[in-house]
Design a protein around this motif. Structure first.
Motif, short mmCIF file in Angstrom:
data_model
loop_
_atom_site.label_atom_id
_atom_site.label_comp_id
_atom_site.label_asym_id
_atom_site.label_seq_id
_atom_site.Cartn_x
_atom_site.Cartn_y
_atom_site.Cartn_z
N ARG A 20 35.06 37.01 27.86
CA ARG A 20 35.05 38.44 28.13
C ARG A 20 34.27 38.81 29.38
O ARG A 20 34.09 40.00 29.65
CB ARG A 20 34.47 39.20 26.93
CG ARG A 20 35.24 39.02 25.64
CD ARG A 20 36.67 39.48 25.74
NE ARG A 20 36.78 40.91 26.01
CZ ARG A 20 37.93 41.53 26.24
NH1 ARG A 20 39.05 40.86 26.27
NH2 ARG A 20 37.95 42.83 26.45
N HIS A 21 33.79 37.84 30.13
CA HIS A 21 33.05 38.16 31.34
C HIS A 21 34.04 38.46 32.46
O HIS A 21 34.68 37.54 32.99
CB HIS A 21 32.11 37.01 31.72
CG HIS A 21 31.05 36.75 30.70
ND1 HIS A 21 29.99 37.61 30.51
CD2 HIS A 21 30.89 35.74 29.81
CE1 HIS A 21 29.22 37.14 29.54
NE2 HIS A 21 29.74 36.02 29.10
N LEU A 22 34.17 39.72 32.82
CA LEU A 22 35.15 40.09 33.83
C LEU A 22 34.80 39.53 35.20
O LEU A 22 35.67 39.47 36.07
CB LEU A 22 35.25 41.62 33.92
CG LEU A 22 35.71 42.35 32.66
CD1 LEU A 22 35.89 43.83 32.95
CD2 LEU A 22 37.00 41.76 32.12
N THR A 23 33.54 39.13 35.38
CA THR A 23 33.12 38.64 36.69
C THR A 23 33.40 37.15 36.87
O THR A 23 32.80 36.50 37.73
CB THR A 23 31.61 38.90 36.90
OG1 THR A 23 30.88 38.39 35.78
CG2 THR A 23 31.34 40.39 37.04
N GLY A 27 37.64 35.00 32.72
CA GLY A 27 37.37 36.20 31.94
C GLY A 27 38.27 37.35 32.33
O GLY A 27 38.75 38.10 31.48
N TRP A 28 38.49 37.50 33.63
CA TRP A 28 39.38 38.57 34.08
C TRP A 28 40.80 38.35 33.56
O TRP A 28 41.44 39.28 33.08
CB TRP A 28 39.38 38.65 35.61
CG TRP A 28 40.38 39.64 36.11
CD1 TRP A 28 41.64 39.40 36.58
CD2 TRP A 28 40.24 41.07 36.10
NE1 TRP A 28 42.28 40.57 36.89
CE2 TRP A 28 41.45 41.61 36.60
CE3 TRP A 28 39.20 41.93 35.73
CZ2 TRP A 28 41.65 42.99 36.73
CZ3 TRP A 28 39.40 43.31 35.87
CH2 TRP A 28 40.61 43.82 36.36
N PHE A 31 41.06 39.28 30.01
CA PHE A 31 41.11 40.74 29.88
C PHE A 31 42.52 41.27 30.16
O PHE A 31 43.04 42.12 29.43
CB PHE A 31 40.10 41.36 30.85
CG PHE A 31 40.29 42.83 31.11
CD1 PHE A 31 39.96 43.77 30.15
CD2 PHE A 31 40.81 43.27 32.32
CE1 PHE A 31 40.15 45.13 30.39
CE2 PHE A 31 40.99 44.62 32.57
CZ PHE A 31 40.66 45.55 31.60
N THR A 112 33.95 52.32 35.15
CA THR A 112 34.35 50.92 35.01
C THR A 112 35.70 50.79 34.32
O THR A 112 36.55 50.00 34.73
CB THR A 112 33.27 50.13 34.24
OG1 THR A 112 32.05 50.13 34.99
CG2 THR A 112 33.71 48.69 34.00
N THR A 116 38.90 48.99 36.17
CA THR A 116 39.44 47.78 35.55
C THR A 116 40.87 48.00 35.07
O THR A 116 41.69 47.07 35.11
CB THR A 116 38.55 47.29 34.39
OG1 THR A 116 38.33 48.36 33.47
CG2 THR A 116 37.22 46.78 34.91
N ARG A 120 43.96 45.86 36.26
CA ARG A 120 44.87 45.26 35.28
C ARG A 120 46.31 45.64 35.59
O ARG A 120 47.22 44.79 35.54
CB ARG A 120 44.49 45.71 33.87
CG ARG A 120 45.29 45.04 32.75
CD ARG A 120 44.74 45.44 31.39
NE ARG A 120 45.38 44.67 30.33
CZ ARG A 120 46.49 45.05 29.69
NH1 ARG A 120 47.05 46.21 30.01
NH2 ARG A 120 47.02 44.29 28.76
N TYR A 141 37.07 40.85 40.60
CA TYR A 141 36.14 41.85 40.07
C TYR A 141 34.73 41.29 40.12
O TYR A 141 34.45 40.22 39.56
CB TYR A 141 36.49 42.22 38.63
CG TYR A 141 35.49 43.17 37.98
CD1 TYR A 141 35.61 44.54 38.14
CD2 TYR A 141 34.42 42.68 37.23
CE1 TYR A 141 34.69 45.41 37.56
CE2 TYR A 141 33.50 43.54 36.66
CZ TYR A 141 33.64 44.90 36.82
OH TYR A 141 32.72 45.76 36.26
#
Length: 337
Positions: A20-23, A27-28, A31, A112, A116, A120, A141
């Motif tokens: 879940r870490h978008l960074t 993770g991105w 998502f 945010t 995001t 997406r 991101y």
């Protein structure tokens, strides 16, 4: 689309826990790929027939459902996606002076979420335009660390891509590597969050701004920034600020007023509840109270309703009431307003 979940099916590793870490790139992508799972509700007779282990799994599925933040297409999200898509198209054939977007407003107003969701949408469109192509990275991101230096921001880009960064790596090497990878991967959008951590009045802040400008000139992508009231923090001041102001469109965010959009937001959140004894419409009847309690902050509203839903399952009440909502502590800003 949402997918129903077998209420008795065991989770592979407990409740859904993707990266879940978008960074990070993985993770991105997780998502972007995520599809909300809606638990199937069982009747009273069906629940009574469950074994203790099955009942735990059933309730755990509903608890997990309420821990996930439901994304609602508010006017801010819709406006951000529309502006971002327009800029991406206008920038498609630009070789210089590409335009960007800045989403700015108070904390908890959906900045945010807005950027995001824009990212997406862009990635899903890119995948549709290039089916079966796996070497593209449509979106990056990152977040700006507190007291960031130019090297720290460059490292954030490298970390997203999974590129190794040695202690002795100088910023020039990092910049060249990142720009090369992202250009080859056909990146289309670069999302930079927590922009308020940059202060143009300090030397390090000015260097970070210059680094982002360098990236925007080298990488053929649309840059999208988000931060807390950045226009009030001097982002547009001085020569550097004038350059930013001349290239970026500002999308302001604010707490929602008490109107039909707020009422619709509460109704949407109520529809997402998976509680057995909750009477439909009882939450929307409290929409004025919810607005007063949260001061119109979307983040606070989501926290309040999801927290009350979790308590309703854990205590066995299976419904959200005003007293249950009053028992949920909110952030200091909402509680002190």
């Amino acid at each position: 689309m949402t997918a129903p979940h077998d209420p008795l099916a065991p989770f592979a590793d407990g409740p859904r826990e993707p990266e879940r870490h978008l960074t990070s790139l993985s993770g991105w992508r997780s998502f972007v790929d995520d599809q909300p799972v809606i638990p199937v509700m069982l009747s009273a007779a069906e629940r009574a027939a469950l074994s203790p282990a099955e009942l735990i799994r059933y309730d755990e599925g509903r608890l997990d459902h309420h821990t996930w933040l439901l994304v609602v297409a508010t006017s801010t999200v819709q406006h951000t996606v529309t502006c971002g898509r327009r800029l991406a198209l206008l920038n498609r054939h630009a070789v210089s002076a590409r335009r960007g977007l800045i989403v700015s407003g108070p904390a908890g107003t959906g900045k945010t979420t807005a950027i995001t969701q824009l990212g997406r949408a862009h990635e899903l469109i890119d995948r549709a335009r290039h089916p079966g192509v796996s070497d593209r990275i449509p979106v990056v991101y990152i977040t700006v660390p507190p007291a960031a230096t130019a090297r720290m921001v460059a490292v954030e880009f490298a970390r997203f891509l999974g590129l190794p960064v040695r202690v002795r790596s100088n910023i020039t090497d990092i910049l060249e590597t990142v720009c090369g990878v992202l250009t080859d991967a056909r990146v289309g959008q670069v999302l930079v969050d927590e922009l308020h951590n940059i202060s143009l009045t300090t030397r390090s802040g000015a260097e970070v701004s210059d680094t982002l400008k360098y990236f925007s000139e080298r990488i053929p992508a649309t840059f999208v920034y988000a931060g807390i009231n950045v226009e009030r923090a001097g982002l547009f001041d001085g020569t550097r600020g004038e350059q930013i102001a001349g290239r970026f469109t500002l999308v302001p965010t604010a707490p929602l007023p008490y109107n039909t959009e707020w009422q619709g937001l509460v109704a949407t959140l109520e529809d997402s509840l998976r509680l057995h004894d909750h009477k439909a419409g009882s939450l929307t009847a409290l929409d004025r109270y919810l607005h007063d309690r949260t001061d119109g902050m979307i983040g606070s509203l989501s926290h309040l309703i999801r927290g009350a839903a979790l308590d309703a399952i854990l205590t066995g009440s299976e419904k959200i009431t005003k007293s249950g909502l009053n028992a949920i502590p909110l952030d200091h800003s909402s509680e002190s307003s």
